[in-house]
Each structure stands twice: as C-alpha cells, then as structure tokens.
Design a protein around this motif. Structure first.
Motif, PDB file in Angstrom:
ATOM      1  N   VAL A  26      41.810  54.023  32.180  1.00  0.00           N
ATOM      2  CA  VAL A  26      41.962  53.262  30.945  1.00  0.00           C
ATOM      3  C   VAL A  26      40.579  52.925  30.426  1.00  0.00           C
ATOM      4  N   SER A  27      40.457  52.940  29.117  1.00  0.00           N
ATOM      5  CA  SER A  27      39.193  52.509  28.532  1.00  0.00           C
ATOM      6  C   SER A  27      39.163  50.984  28.492  1.00  0.00           C
ATOM      7  N   LEU A  28      37.985  50.443  28.412  1.00  0.00           N
ATOM      8  CA  LEU A  28      37.803  48.987  28.335  1.00  0.00           C
ATOM      9  C   LEU A  28      38.452  48.277  29.521  1.00  0.00           C
ATOM     10  N   PHE A  29      38.329  48.883  30.690  1.00  0.00           N
ATOM     11  CA  PHE A  29      38.902  48.303  31.920  1.00  0.00           C
ATOM     12  C   PHE A  29      38.426  46.868  32.100  1.00  0.00           C
ATOM     13  N   ARG A  30      37.235  46.593  31.712  1.00  0.00           N
ATOM     14  CA  ARG A  30      36.655  45.272  31.973  1.00  0.00           C
ATOM     15  C   ARG A  30      37.443  44.153  31.295  1.00  0.00           C
ATOM     16  N   PHE A  31      38.275  44.473  30.318  1.00  0.00           N
ATOM     17  CA  PHE A  31      39.038  43.462  29.620  1.00  0.00           C
ATOM     18  C   PHE A  31      40.419  43.216  30.240  1.00  0.00           C
ATOM     19  N   TYR A  32      40.766  43.998  31.267  1.00  0.00           N
ATOM     20  CA  TYR A  32      42.088  43.878  31.865  1.00  0.00           C
ATOM     21  C   TYR A  32      42.078  42.936  33.060  1.00  0.00           C
ATOM     22  N   ASN A  33      43.082  42.057  33.136  1.00  0.00           N
ATOM     23  CA  ASN A  33      43.365  41.377  34.394  1.00  0.00           C
ATOM     24  C   ASN A  33      44.031  42.395  35.321  1.00  0.00           C
ATOM     25  N   MET A  34      43.789  42.275  36.628  1.00  0.00           N
ATOM     26  CA  MET A  34      44.342  43.219  37.595  1.00  0.00           C
ATOM     27  C   MET A  34      44.940  42.468  38.781  1.00  0.00           C
ATOM     28  N   GLY A  35      45.876  43.118  39.454  1.00  0.00           N
ATOM     29  CA  GLY A  35      46.503  42.447  40.586  1.00  0.00           C
ATOM     30  C   GLY A  35      46.973  43.413  41.661  1.00  0.00           C
ATOM     31  N   TRP A  36      47.181  42.849  42.842  1.00  0.00           N
ATOM     32  CA  TRP A  36      47.782  43.567  43.965  1.00  0.00           C
ATOM     33  C   TRP A  36      49.066  42.834  44.367  1.00  0.00           C
ATOM     34  N   TYR A  37      50.124  43.615  44.519  1.00  0.00           N
ATOM     35  CA  TYR A  37      51.390  43.125  45.043  1.00  0.00           C
ATOM     36  C   TYR A  37      51.725  43.916  46.296  1.00  0.00           C
ATOM     37  N   ARG A  38      52.685  43.413  47.057  1.00  0.00           N
ATOM     38  CA  ARG A  38      53.165  44.165  48.201  1.00  0.00           C
ATOM     39  C   ARG A  38      54.667  43.996  48.350  1.00  0.00           C
ATOM     40  N   GLN A  39      55.274  44.979  48.994  1.00  0.00           N
ATOM     41  CA  GLN A  39      56.713  44.921  49.248  1.00  0.00           C
ATOM     42  C   GLN A  39      56.988  45.426  50.646  1.00  0.00           C
ATOM     43  N   ALA A  40      57.519  44.539  51.468  1.00  0.00           N
ATOM     44  CA  ALA A  40      57.911  44.899  52.829  1.00  0.00           C
ATOM     45  C   ALA A  40      59.369  45.343  52.817  1.00  0.00           C
ATOM     46  N   PRO A  41      59.785  46.117  53.817  1.00  0.00           N
ATOM     47  CA  PRO A  41      61.176  46.585  53.859  1.00  0.00           C
ATOM     48  C   PRO A  41      62.171  45.427  53.806  1.00  0.00           C
ATOM     49  N   GLY A  42      63.137  45.527  52.913  1.00  0.00           N
ATOM     50  CA  GLY A  42      64.162  44.509  52.795  1.00  0.00           C
ATOM     51  C   GLY A  42      63.735  43.237  52.115  1.00  0.00           C
ATOM     52  N   LYS A  43      62.510  43.225  51.586  1.00  0.00           N
ATOM     53  CA  LYS A  43      62.012  42.009  50.930  1.00  0.00           C
ATOM     54  C   LYS A  43      61.650  42.303  49.479  1.00  0.00           C
ATOM     55  N   GLN A  44      61.525  41.224  48.715  1.00  0.00           N
ATOM     56  CA  GLN A  44      61.118  41.377  47.317  1.00  0.00           C
ATOM     57  C   GLN A  44      59.616  41.627  47.220  1.00  0.00           C
ATOM     58  N   ARG A  45      59.240  42.267  46.133  1.00  0.00           N
ATOM     59  CA  ARG A  45      57.817  42.468  45.876  1.00  0.00           C
ATOM     60  C   ARG A  45      57.173  41.109  45.611  1.00  0.00           C
ATOM     61  N   GLU A  46      55.988  40.890  46.195  1.00  0.00           N
ATOM     62  CA  GLU A  46      55.330  39.604  46.048  1.00  0.00           C
ATOM     63  C   GLU A  46      53.865  39.783  45.692  1.00  0.00           C
ATOM     64  N   LEU A  47      53.344  38.780  44.973  1.00  0.00           N
ATOM     65  CA  LEU A  47      51.934  38.787  44.620  1.00  0.00           C
ATOM     66  C   LEU A  47      51.083  38.587  45.861  1.00  0.00           C
ATOM     67  N   VAL A  48      50.039  39.399  45.987  1.00  0.00           N
ATOM     68  CA  VAL A  48      49.052  39.209  47.044  1.00  0.00           C
ATOM     69  C   VAL A  48      47.816  38.508  46.477  1.00  0.00           C
ATOM     70  N   ALA A  49      47.276  39.078  45.395  1.00  0.00           N
ATOM     71  CA  ALA A  49      46.076  38.520  44.775  1.00  0.00           C
ATOM     72  C   ALA A  49      45.935  39.087  43.379  1.00  0.00           C
ATOM     73  N   ASP A  50      45.261  38.328  42.517  1.00  0.00           N
ATOM     74  CA  ASP A  50      44.923  38.878  41.211  1.00  0.00           C
ATOM     75  C   ASP A  50      43.537  38.415  40.800  1.00  0.00           C
ATOM     76  N   ILE A  51      42.998  39.118  39.821  1.00  0.00           N
ATOM     77  CA  ILE A  51      41.648  38.839  39.346  1.00  0.00           C
ATOM     78  C   ILE A  51      41.635  39.005  37.829  1.00  0.00           C
ATOM     79  N   THR A  52      41.059  38.032  37.153  1.00  0.00           N
ATOM     80  CA  THR A  52      41.006  38.100  35.702  1.00  0.00           C
ATOM     81  C   THR A  52      39.851  38.987  35.238  1.00  0.00           C
ATOM     82  N   SER A  53      39.825  39.245  33.955  1.00  0.00           N
ATOM     83  CA  SER A  53      38.718  40.025  33.397  1.00  0.00           C
ATOM     84  C   SER A  53      37.394  39.294  33.605  1.00  0.00           C
TER      85      SER A  53
END
Length: 113
Positions: A26-53
């Motif tokens: 993506v262009s202008l990546f520096r303006f995007y907030n980004m995040g990591w989620y995870r999903q374990a078997p049988g569980k809902q996807r959950e936020l691990v961490a995020d970082i703003t622009s």
C-alpha cells in the motif's frame, strides 16, 4: 486494495522467542494504523497489539511485557516481537488494518511445553 503478507511463525519451545513480520502493499503506509490479532482453535479472534500511525502502542493484558509491536515505514512493515512465549500463545496470528476488512492470510505460531 491493501494486501498484507505475514511471515515468521513457527514452532518454538516455551520461553523462546519469535518475530513476526507483516509487509503491506500500500502507498502511504506511514498513515495507516496497524494491528496483530490471533485466533486459537475453538476460540474467537482477539487483539494482540496495535500501533498507530504516530507510533502509539496498545497491548492485550495477556502479552504485556512479553510482546512488542513496532513498524518500519520505509519498508512498509509492521513487526511483532514475541518473547517468553507460553503454550497459551499458540494460535494463528493475523496482521490487519484495524477497523477495515484488510487481513493477512495468517501465520501459525506453536509453542510447545
């Protein structure tokens, strides 16, 4: 259209470390907030961490003090450094642009006891 490609997952013993990477086409990546989620078997996807622009970070309580999210804007890349891994960290980890429909394909992290 934003494409996100994760890498760096694998099998590690408890107490070990891994670094995940996510490259965004993506262009202008520096303006995007980004995040990591995870999903374990049988569980809902959950936020691990995020970082703003601007570089502000946020972590799930379960990973505070062990995981670090960072970004390298010239490389269009966001990282997740994971230390002191526990078996309960086992999951598929996804990179995302928060509050969007943009997700990577995921990378498997398995922590053995």
């Amino acid at each position: 259209q934003v494409q996100l490609v994760e890498s760096g997952g694998g099998l590690v013993q408890a107490g070990g470390s891994l670094r995940l990477s996510c490259v965004a086409s993506v262009s202008l990546f520096r303006f995007y907030n980004m995040g990591w989620y995870r999903q374990a078997p049988g569980k809902q996807r959950e936020l691990v961490a995020d970082i703003t622009s601007g570089g502000s970070t946020n972590y799930a309580d379960s990973v505070k003090g062990r995981f670090t999210i960072s970004r390298d804007n010239p490389k269009n890349t966001v990282y997740l450094q994971m230390n002191s891994l526990k078996p309960e960290d086992t999951a598929v980890y996804f990179c995302t642009v928060p509050q969007s429909n943009y997700w990577g394909q995921g990378t498997q992290v398995t922590v053995s006891s």
